[in-house]
Design a protein around this motif. Structure first.
Motif, mmCIF file in Angstrom:
data_model
loop_
_atom_site.group_PDB
_atom_site.id
_atom_site.type_symbol
_atom_site.label_atom_id
_atom_site.label_comp_id
_atom_site.label_asym_id
_atom_site.label_seq_id
_atom_site.Cartn_x
_atom_site.Cartn_y
_atom_site.Cartn_z
ATOM 1 N N SER A 8 0.839 -1.202 0.000
ATOM 2 C CA SER A 8 0.000 0.000 0.000
ATOM 3 C C SER A 8 0.868 1.243 0.000
ATOM 4 N N ASN A 9 0.277 2.357 -0.482
ATOM 5 C CA ASN A 9 0.918 3.661 -0.402
ATOM 6 C C ASN A 9 -0.169 4.697 -0.190
ATOM 7 N N GLN A 10 0.162 5.974 -0.368
ATOM 8 C CA GLN A 10 -0.802 7.047 -0.101
ATOM 9 C C GLN A 10 -1.937 7.085 -1.124
ATOM 10 N N ARG A 11 -1.741 6.502 -2.304
ATOM 11 C CA ARG A 11 -2.755 6.566 -3.353
ATOM 12 C C ARG A 11 -3.683 5.357 -3.336
ATOM 13 N N GLN A 34 -8.309 0.077 -5.159
ATOM 14 C CA GLN A 34 -8.567 1.487 -5.429
ATOM 15 C C GLN A 34 -9.210 2.152 -4.207
ATOM 16 N N PHE A 35 -8.537 2.056 -3.083
ATOM 17 C CA PHE A 35 -8.999 2.700 -1.854
ATOM 18 C C PHE A 35 -7.818 2.741 -0.889
ATOM 19 N N LEU A 36 -7.904 3.644 0.084
ATOM 20 C CA LEU A 36 -6.832 3.749 1.065
ATOM 21 C C LEU A 36 -6.824 2.515 1.951
ATOM 22 N N THR A 37 -5.657 1.974 2.163
ATOM 23 C CA THR A 37 -5.544 0.759 2.973
ATOM 24 C C THR A 37 -4.198 0.753 3.673
ATOM 25 N N THR A 38 -3.927 -0.314 4.395
ATOM 26 C CA THR A 38 -2.643 -0.502 5.068
ATOM 27 C C THR A 38 -1.992 -1.764 4.532
ATOM 28 N N ASN A 39 -0.717 -1.955 4.861
ATOM 29 C CA ASN A 39 -0.028 -3.154 4.390
ATOM 30 C C ASN A 39 -0.690 -4.424 4.925
ATOM 31 N N ASN A 40 -1.102 -4.407 6.197
ATOM 32 C CA ASN A 40 -1.744 -5.595 6.767
ATOM 33 C C ASN A 40 -3.051 -5.924 6.061
ATOM 34 N N LYS A 41 -3.868 -4.884 5.783
ATOM 35 C CA LYS A 41 -5.132 -5.122 5.077
ATOM 36 C C LYS A 41 -4.870 -5.605 3.655
ATOM 37 N N GLU A 45 -6.204 -8.914 1.726
ATOM 38 C CA GLU A 45 -6.888 -8.851 0.434
ATOM 39 C C GLU A 45 -6.210 -9.782 -0.574
ATOM 40 N N ALA A 46 -4.889 -9.829 -0.539
ATOM 41 C CA ALA A 46 -4.155 -10.694 -1.459
ATOM 42 C C ALA A 46 -4.471 -12.162 -1.192
#
Length: 209
Positions: A8-11, A34-41, A45-46
Motif C-alpha cells: 500500500s501507499n498514499q494513493r 482502489q482505496f486507502l488501505t494498510t499493508n496488513n489489510k 486482500e491478497a
C-alpha cells in the motif's frame, strides 16, 4: 500452491497472487486496490483473492505462502487480531474453509516472495501496466465490506448465452445467435461463476448482473 503479497501507499493498494498447480502450470493475478488501505489489510486482500482463484479451479486444498508474520500468527491464533477490521478479515478468511475445501498457511521470508512483492508494488503504483499473461483487476471496496444488493429476477439475454457457453459449451439452436456467440465469446472469461470482459492492456472488467 499459492504465493501472495500485499502493498500500500498514499494513493492505493496492490495485491498480487501467484497460483501454481500440481502440474506446474502458473496463473499470475494483480489486483489494484482502489482505496486507502494498510499493508496488513492489503496482505489479507491478497490472500482472499488467492483463495478465490483456487476455488475457481475446483481444487480442494490451497497451500498459501506469505511473508506476513502478523497475518500467519493471527490465523494460527498465536496473536490476537486487534481492531474490528482485522477481526472481520480473520472471520472471512476462516469462513473460506469447510465443505470439502481446506487452506494451509506457510510463512516464508520476504526474499522468498520477491516476485509476488514486485507485482504487488506495481499494482499499487499510479499507473499499472501488465502483460496479457497476467490477470489484472481493480477492486473498489474492502472484501469484508457488506454491500447492499437489490435482488433482480433472473433474465435471459446475451450475457446468459455467453456464460452458458463458457461454462458448459451450451450452444443456442438459432443459427444467427450461434454465429454471434462464436464472435463474442473470445472477448470474455469466466472465473468461478463471474463473467469478466477481457482487456488487452487494461484490467478485466467484471459484469454486475
Amino acid at each position: 500452491m499459492v504465493w501472495t503479497n500485499g502493498s500500500s501507499n498514499q494513493r492505493a493498494g496492490g495485491a498480487r497472487v501467484l497460483l501454481q498447480t500440481l502440474e506446474r502450470d502458473t496463473i499470475e493475478c494483480v489486483v489494484r486496490l482502489q482505496f486507502l488501505t494498510t499493508n496488513n489489510k492489503a496482505e489479507y486482500e491478497a490472500v482472499l483473492s488467492g483463495i478465490d482463484l483456487v476455488e475457481a479451479t475446483w481444487a480442494t486444498l490451497a497451500i498459501v505462502h506469505c511473508n506476513s508474520q502478523v497475518m500467519v500468527k493471527h490465523i494460527n491464533s498465536d496473536y490476537e487480531a486487534k481492531g474490528e477490521r482485522m477481526k472481520n478479515y480473520l472471520n472471512v478468511l476462516k469462513s473460506k474453509t469447510g465443505d470439502g475445501f481446506s487452506v494451509k498457511f506457510i510463512q516464508i521470508l520476504r526474499e522468498e516472495n520477491e516476485q509476488a512483492d514486485c507485482l504487488a508494488k506495481a499494482a499499487s503504483a499510479k499507473y499499472t501496466n501488465t502483460t496479457n499473461e497476467v490477470l489484472s483487476f481493480v477492486q473498489y471496496a474492502l472484501a469484508i465490506d457488506k454491500l447492499e444488493v437489490q435482488f433482480i429476477p433472473p433474465r435471459t439475454d446475451w450475457t446468459t448465452l455467453v456464460m452458458s457457453y463458457l461454462k458448459d459449451v451450451t450452444l443456442p439452436e438459432d443459427r444467427n445467435a450461434f454465429r454471434r456467440l462464436k464472435v463474442q465469446s473470445p472477448r470474455f472469461a469466466m472465473i468461478g461463476d463471474v463473467l469478466y470482459k477481457r482487456g488487452f492492456s487494461r484490467p478485466y472488467l467484471r459484469f454486475l448482473m
